[in-house]
Design an enzyme around this catalytic site. Sequence first.
Site, mmCIF file in Angstrom:
data_model
loop_
_atom_site.group_PDB
_atom_site.id
_atom_site.type_symbol
_atom_site.label_atom_id
_atom_site.label_comp_id
_atom_site.label_asym_id
_atom_site.label_seq_id
_atom_site.Cartn_x
_atom_site.Cartn_y
_atom_site.Cartn_z
ATOM 1 N N GLY A 188 -55.263 52.553 37.967
ATOM 2 C CA GLY A 188 -54.887 52.054 38.138
ATOM 3 C C GLY A 188 -53.437 51.902 36.743
ATOM 4 O O GLY A 188 -53.012 51.943 36.804
ATOM 5 N N PHE A 189 -54.581 52.631 36.058
ATOM 6 C CA PHE A 189 -53.936 52.963 34.646
ATOM 7 C C PHE A 189 -53.624 54.315 34.287
ATOM 8 O O PHE A 189 -53.201 54.661 33.152
ATOM 9 C CB PHE A 189 -55.000 51.980 33.594
ATOM 10 C CG PHE A 189 -55.020 50.974 33.627
ATOM 11 C CD1 PHE A 189 -54.137 49.839 33.229
ATOM 12 C CD2 PHE A 189 -56.374 49.645 34.047
ATOM 13 C CE1 PHE A 189 -54.655 48.244 33.679
ATOM 14 C CE2 PHE A 189 -56.872 48.700 34.051
ATOM 15 C CZ PHE A 189 -54.854 47.756 33.946
ATOM 16 N N GLY A 190 -54.355 54.782 35.090
ATOM 17 C CA GLY A 190 -54.067 56.555 34.517
ATOM 18 C C GLY A 190 -55.064 57.706 35.312
ATOM 19 O O GLY A 190 -56.217 57.191 36.519
ATOM 20 N N VAL B 177 -58.166 60.289 35.551
ATOM 21 C CA VAL B 177 -59.403 60.704 35.273
ATOM 22 C C VAL B 177 -59.961 61.303 34.782
ATOM 23 O O VAL B 177 -60.145 62.115 36.642
ATOM 24 C CB VAL B 177 -60.454 58.968 35.731
ATOM 25 C CG1 VAL B 177 -61.314 59.390 34.221
ATOM 26 C CG2 VAL B 177 -60.127 58.009 36.196
ATOM 27 N N LYS C 215 -59.826 59.621 30.040
ATOM 28 C CA LYS C 215 -58.943 59.072 30.997
ATOM 29 C C LYS C 215 -57.354 59.100 30.540
ATOM 30 O O LYS C 215 -57.707 58.911 28.580
ATOM 31 C CB LYS C 215 -58.819 57.604 31.294
ATOM 32 C CG LYS C 215 -58.139 56.303 32.091
ATOM 33 C CD LYS C 215 -58.678 54.920 32.202
ATOM 34 C CE LYS C 215 -58.551 54.818 33.373
ATOM 35 N NZ LYS C 215 -59.581 53.300 33.626
ATOM 36 N N ASP D 156 -60.639 42.326 34.972
ATOM 37 C CA ASP D 156 -60.347 43.280 36.119
ATOM 38 C C ASP D 156 -61.201 43.634 36.680
ATOM 39 O O ASP D 156 -62.093 45.158 36.941
ATOM 40 C CB ASP D 156 -59.591 44.647 36.181
ATOM 41 C CG ASP D 156 -58.631 45.213 36.730
ATOM 42 O OD1 ASP D 156 -58.916 44.012 37.887
ATOM 43 O OD2 ASP D 156 -58.310 46.426 37.127
#
Length: 697
Positions: A353-355, A357, A372, A474
């Site tokens: 979700g954040f980028g 990897v 990441k 999360d």
Amino acid sequence: MMSILLLLLLPISSSQQTEFFYAGFSNSSDANTNTNTNISLNGVAEIEDNGILRLTNETSRLIGRAFYPIPLPFKNSTSASVFSFSTCFAFAIVPEYPKLGGHGFAFVISTSSSLPGALPSQYLGLLNATDNGNATNHVFAVEFDTVQDFEFGDINDNHVGIDINSMTSNVSKAAAYFSDDFTKQDLNLKGGDTIQAWIDYDAVSKVLNVTIAPSSTKPTIPLISFPVDLSPILHDNMFVGFSASTGLLASSHYLFGWNFKMNGVARSLDLSSLPSLPKPPKKNTSFVIAISITSVVFVIVVVSSAAYLFYKIKNADVIESWELECGPHRFSYKELKRATKGFRDRELLGFGGFGKVYKGTLPGSKEEVAVKRVSHESRQGIREFVAEIASIGRLRHRNLVQLQGWCRRRGDLILVYDYMPNGSLDKYLFSDPETQQPPKPLLSWRQRFHILKGIASALLYLHEEWEHIVIHRDVKASNVLLDGELNGRLGDFGLAKLYEHGANPSTTRVVGTLGYLAPELTRTGKSTTSSDVFAFGAVVLEVVCGRRPIEPKALPEELVLVDWVWGLWAAGKWEDVVDPRLNMDYDRKEVELALKVGLSCSHPAASARPRMRDVVRYLDGGEVPEVRSPPEEYEGKSQVGFDDYVHSYPSSSFEKVSSQCSVAVGAGEAVVAVDNRNEVGPFGYAPLALLSRGMNA
Ligand SMILES: *[C@@H]1O[C@H](CO)[C@@H](O)[C@H](O)[C@H]1NC(C)=O
Ligand SMILES: *[C@@H]1O[C@H](CO)[C@@H](O)[C@H](O)[C@H]1NC(C)=O
Ligand SMILES: *[C@@H]1O[C@H](CO)[C@@H](O)[C@H](O)[C@H]1NC(C)=O
Ligand SMILES: *[C@@H]1O[C@H](CO)[C@@H](O)[C@H](O)[C@H]1NC(C)=O
Ligand SMILES: *[C@@H]1O[C@H](CO)[C@@H](O)[C@H](O)[C@H]1NC(C)=O
Ligand SMILES: *[C@@H]1O[C@H](CO)[C@@H](O)[C@H](O)[C@H]1NC(C)=O
Ligand SMILES: *[C@@H]1O[C@H](CO)[C@@H](O)[C@H](O)[C@H]1NC(C)=O
Ligand SMILES: *[C@@H]1O[C@H](CO)[C@@H](O)[C@H](O)[C@H]1NC(C)=O
């Protein structure tokens, strides 16, 4: 008619003609009391040799104030209406690091000249977290703010605002002035130049104007013209002055002169007659290059090396002072680029979700790492986040994916973690809906139980055993990674915070993944340890049942895993929920225990959930938790409460975007747009963010 009458009365009521001028400030002190009779100073404020008043220097977390020594009568005691007033002052803000202000100052009218209990940083030495916004404060301020605080809905890091009893401005404008031809010119408050500010309140029309300009003459159009009746805010006698503060970042805040007049117009200051800061030595930037035929070669060399230098500078890591304080965990961009072979797609482990990897091998130690890359627009968010990463980098637990370090380059934040060869837990539990790839080899019950115990002890460490309380925010199967020995390790802690910091200030964004979000999050918007416990409960049920917490393709009664498990549990048919792939090959007592833990953690009421300490005790076989059935009103509605909007993150960081589907939840009243995009990769699904408007956590 009324106003004409008032205007006629004005000359009579203007008997209160308080007026004072400061062209520079002086140290003249009363020998008896040892206090400055010229201006009363407070905090770290000082008067320098040349008559410049310095409110703060460049040290962190300071407050400096200067007030006119005696309170002024602001109200006509018989009519209880506030007088008109007018003031102007000349100031300069010199930040410790160019472009990074900290935090700003304010012109203040308050009941006290010492403001006890007030905080530095974003509070500018005016208020604190408890009294912020309370009408009993009787604080009126015009802030000159050089840091964007999302907490108070600041518009940018260079603005002027009017604050009434609260650090959240009633009105604010980016710093600017109108020139003679009425065009708007931007003005940099923290540029180190002398700026004059005028504040005028007209008691008849009840309008407050704020004007700024880098000159001695006042522009005809004010920057802010705000209708406000100051009568309820000001008392009869009030102190007037200035308050400045510094935070993690700091600026020197200077005042050069100040005029004030009650019931009249204060004379503008002549900037040229005021003391000024010594100019920093100007760098000589003019170059003369004579080109002769013989120097052509030389020029080519210069140009190409300049181009090379420009390239180097452009691609340089952004290093700011506050990062240097954060310990040894910084990698250089070059190193990470080499480790990942230039962030090559072939090294991609997945998208989270954040980028993205990537897998990497550190050039020196040949150690394998997961790299990441998180893109983020908001530099403010990143700054706070790096400070947080610095503390999170010190977390050490065998069931946490160790953060080895980070690197920052322009808008990108790059995080380096231990590499987990066995990928994420979800891959072992269910098939990938996108590729229809079957799940990885079956995990036996023993392995599953071992993983759950590991994750529980990691969460206990985060919640209770470290020096600060860390909330993961999360927790989900795709954030549980498996190391070489199939130990469960929790990853991505703290990342969700980045999105909270960077969120649009007028909304509260709940970060997390649908199916793992505790119901109270939608109301309070505040992650807590018990919202982490709720998410852990969802993971436990997933591991036992081999199903996702929300299965859009399932039958309506099976849509929400917890509700489905509850139903069968209550009917005494708990064995029907156990993952059929286990083929009945499991320890019945352990599975039953895990289900109890899962259900008690998934209780819709936060107070009914156990703490991680209890969970660890249960899983270690200490005792069996009592499963409390949810109250009537919760029944079948574990996911209801989504009366606001459910949004996914902007998809810019994703390669694949699949369709969204709408799912009716619970009794069928709440319709939630579920983003049905289950991203591949060890760091997760696409988290869903819940935007709920009007909440200001
Ligand atoms: C206060 O107001 C009253 C009437 O509104 C007026 O007669 C009086 O002069 C005022 N006093 C001052 C100090 O302005
Ligand atoms: C304070 O000192 C300054 C500079 O000497 C002078 O201009 C001003 O009039 C003084 N003000 C008061 C209130 O004493
Ligand atoms: C700033 O002021 C504080 C308090 O007066 C002092 O302790 C500190 O050394 C000063 N810092 C600098 C950089 O001058
Ligand atoms: C004011 O006081 C400071 C110390 O508190 C001193 O360094 C400075 O020289 C004084 N300035 C004047 C103008 O007397
Ligand atoms: C906040 O400020 C008020 C005074 O305005 C003070 O009474 C209170 O103790 C302060 N609170 C904290 C937590 O410092
Ligand atoms: C505002 O402050 C007063 C006195 O300090 C206090 O009694 C009151 O509870 C506060 N109100 C709020 C909403 O915090
Ligand atoms: C200013 O804002 C505060 C809260 O931030 C609010 O209570 C107050 O009513 C506002 N005042 C005006 C005049 O808008
Ligand atoms: C405030 O500004 C407006 C123009 O925007 C002007 O008409 C008004 O006279 C000003 N009021 C004061 C008190 O300066």
